[in-house]
Write an enzyme that holds these catalytic residues in place. Structure first.
Site, PDB file in Angstrom:
ATOM      1  N   CYS A  75      -5.318   0.885  -1.599  1.00 51.81           N
ATOM      2  CA  CYS A  75      -4.786  -0.290  -2.153  1.00 51.81           C
ATOM      3  C   CYS A  75      -5.669  -1.251  -2.558  1.00 51.81           C
ATOM      4  CB  CYS A  75      -3.496  -0.886  -1.128  1.00 51.81           C
ATOM      5  SG  CYS A  75      -4.332  -1.456   0.492  1.00 51.81           S
ATOM      6  N   CYS A  90      -8.894  -1.137   2.884  1.00 53.66           N
ATOM      7  CA  CYS A  90      -8.267   0.416   2.380  1.00 53.66           C
ATOM      8  C   CYS A  90      -8.885   0.937   1.205  1.00 53.66           C
ATOM      9  CB  CYS A  90      -6.834   0.376   2.363  1.00 53.66           C
ATOM     10  SG  CYS A  90      -5.978   1.655   1.668  1.00 53.66           S
ATOM     11  N   CYS A 112     -17.664 -31.612  20.066  1.00 56.37           N
ATOM     12  CA  CYS A 112     -18.558 -32.022  18.948  1.00 56.37           C
ATOM     13  C   CYS A 112     -17.459 -32.421  17.767  1.00 56.37           C
ATOM     14  CB  CYS A 112     -19.557 -31.262  18.950  1.00 56.37           C
ATOM     15  SG  CYS A 112     -19.158 -29.511  18.316  1.00 56.37           S
ATOM     16  N   CYS A 144       0.811  -1.292   0.172  1.00 55.94           N
ATOM     17  CA  CYS A 144      -0.009  -0.060   0.016  1.00 55.94           C
ATOM     18  C   CYS A 144       0.858   1.259   0.174  1.00 55.94           C
ATOM     19  CB  CYS A 144      -1.001  -0.212   1.321  1.00 55.94           C
ATOM     20  SG  CYS A 144      -2.124   1.315   1.262  1.00 55.94           S
TER      21      CYS A 144
END
Length: 356
Positions: free
Chosen positions: A61, A58, A309, A31
């Site tokens: 970017c 963002c 489980c 970025c």
């Protein structure tokens, strides 16, 4: 990762994403925005993890975009979520907008690697769970900076937990919530003096509804905070993943029907390192042939790992029906079979295969 992020190393693309606490956004490693201070950075393996921590993508970017040209339908759906990240967009509402729900699911899944509903759920949960992760002081500062009105942050907290920390004094009975980091992702734990009410992965489908049902049925408010039961739960879960523990000694407060509670008690009797079929479990509960009912009861368990489980599988040995994802179920079974010694021996085998 820190070095790659500050160097905008293109080789890091696709390996990790970066969350910035001060702005509430997450970015690609490359970025072009101004780099934050190291103490304000969180690293994530994928977008789902960043979203569940309350970060939004963002705009510079575009970390969610798989290709430069985002499909118009996908962009339309994402913009609808960002306009109201605390709300829900139903299939009917999609149809009213002239969007076929099945088409929306397919395109969103193909482009982002997650369904549209999973994305909306992640945004809602993430906004609220950020409260749990950052604590009241940071939250109040964000409110003061206008973060509340910009993102619907406070509304997400109120919908899920019932009240923000500053309103807790008038909330009546309280449950306390913390996040626990594990190798399989972050978990949310909720407890009070009665014991542990919830312990499950933050991306578990149905967790949001479980939290709302819990506070409505018990007439409680859930707030971020510490509690001795939460401290004990975090410690024991850490020991479990480290291979030092396979059973737990925690007060539990499962909220279920009579049959669900009976099923959950039975689950705790299945020895670590072993599995049982749904049909065998049904027979043990005095309901032979009720495999589907057993599956539903297991699916309503939100005390993951502690009420195991994951030790119930299909009669043919296939893994089925785990709310946290079948990949986690496989990992947990592999982990336990590696840690628990074979019958008749005193040696324990670690997950890496070394004797202890």
């Amino acid at each position: 990762m820190m070095r790659a992020f500050y160097a905008r190393d293109a080789a890091a693309e696709g390996i990790f994403l970066v969350g910035v606490r001060t702005t509430g956004i997450f970015c690609r490693p490359t970025c072009g925005a101004r780099k934050p201070k190291p103490e304000n950075i969180e690293f994530y393996v994928d977008a789902s993890a960043a979203l569940h921590d309350g970060f939004r993508p963002c705009k510079l970017c575009k970390p969610l975009n798989a290709t430069p040209n985002i499909p118009s339908l996908v962009e339309q759906l994402r913009d609808a979520v960002e306009a109201d990240p605390t709300g829900r967009i139903t299939d009917k509402e999609l149809s009213d907008r002239g969007i076929d729900p099945s088409t929306a699911r397919r395109q969103f899944q193909r482009y982002y690697g997650m369904t549209f509903q999973a994305y909306t759920r992640a945004r809602r949960m993430g906004l609220a769970l950020r409260e749990v992760g950052d604590g009241g002081t940071v939250t109040e500062a964000q409110f003061a900076q206008g973060f509340e009105s910009a993102s619907g942050f406070r509304e997400a907290v109120k919908r899920l937990f019932g009240a923000a920390p500053r309103d807790a004094a008038k909330a009546g009975r309280l449950l306390y919530a913390e996040r626990i980091n594990t190798p399989l992702g972050r978990m949310l734990a909720v407890a009070d003096d009665a014991g542990l009410h919830i312990l499950d992965f933050v991306d578990r489908r149905g967790l949001e509804r479980k939290l709302i049902t819990l506070r409505q049925r018990l007439k409680v408010t859930v707030i971020p905070g510490t509690h001795p039961v939460l401290t004990a739960a975090a410690s024991q879960i850490s020991e479990y993943f480290a291979g030092r523990r396979v059973t737990f000694d925690l007060p539990l407060v499962p909220l279920g029907t009579e049959f669900e509670n009976a099923a959950w008690r039975h689950l705790r009797s299945i020895p670590p390192g072993t599995t049982q079929s749904y049909s065998d479990m049904a027979a043990a509960l005095g309901r032979p042939g009720a495999s589907r009912a057993v599956g539903r009861a297991n699916g309503m368990n939100f005390l993951s790992i502690i009420i195991p489980c994951h030790r119930v599988i299909a009669a043919n040995g296939d893994l089925t029906g785990y709310g946290g994802g079948l990949w986690r179920k496989q990992w947990l079974l592999n982990h336990e079979s590696a840690v628990v010694p074979p019958t008749g021996t005193s040696e324990r085998i670690s997950p890496k295969g070394t004797k202890r």
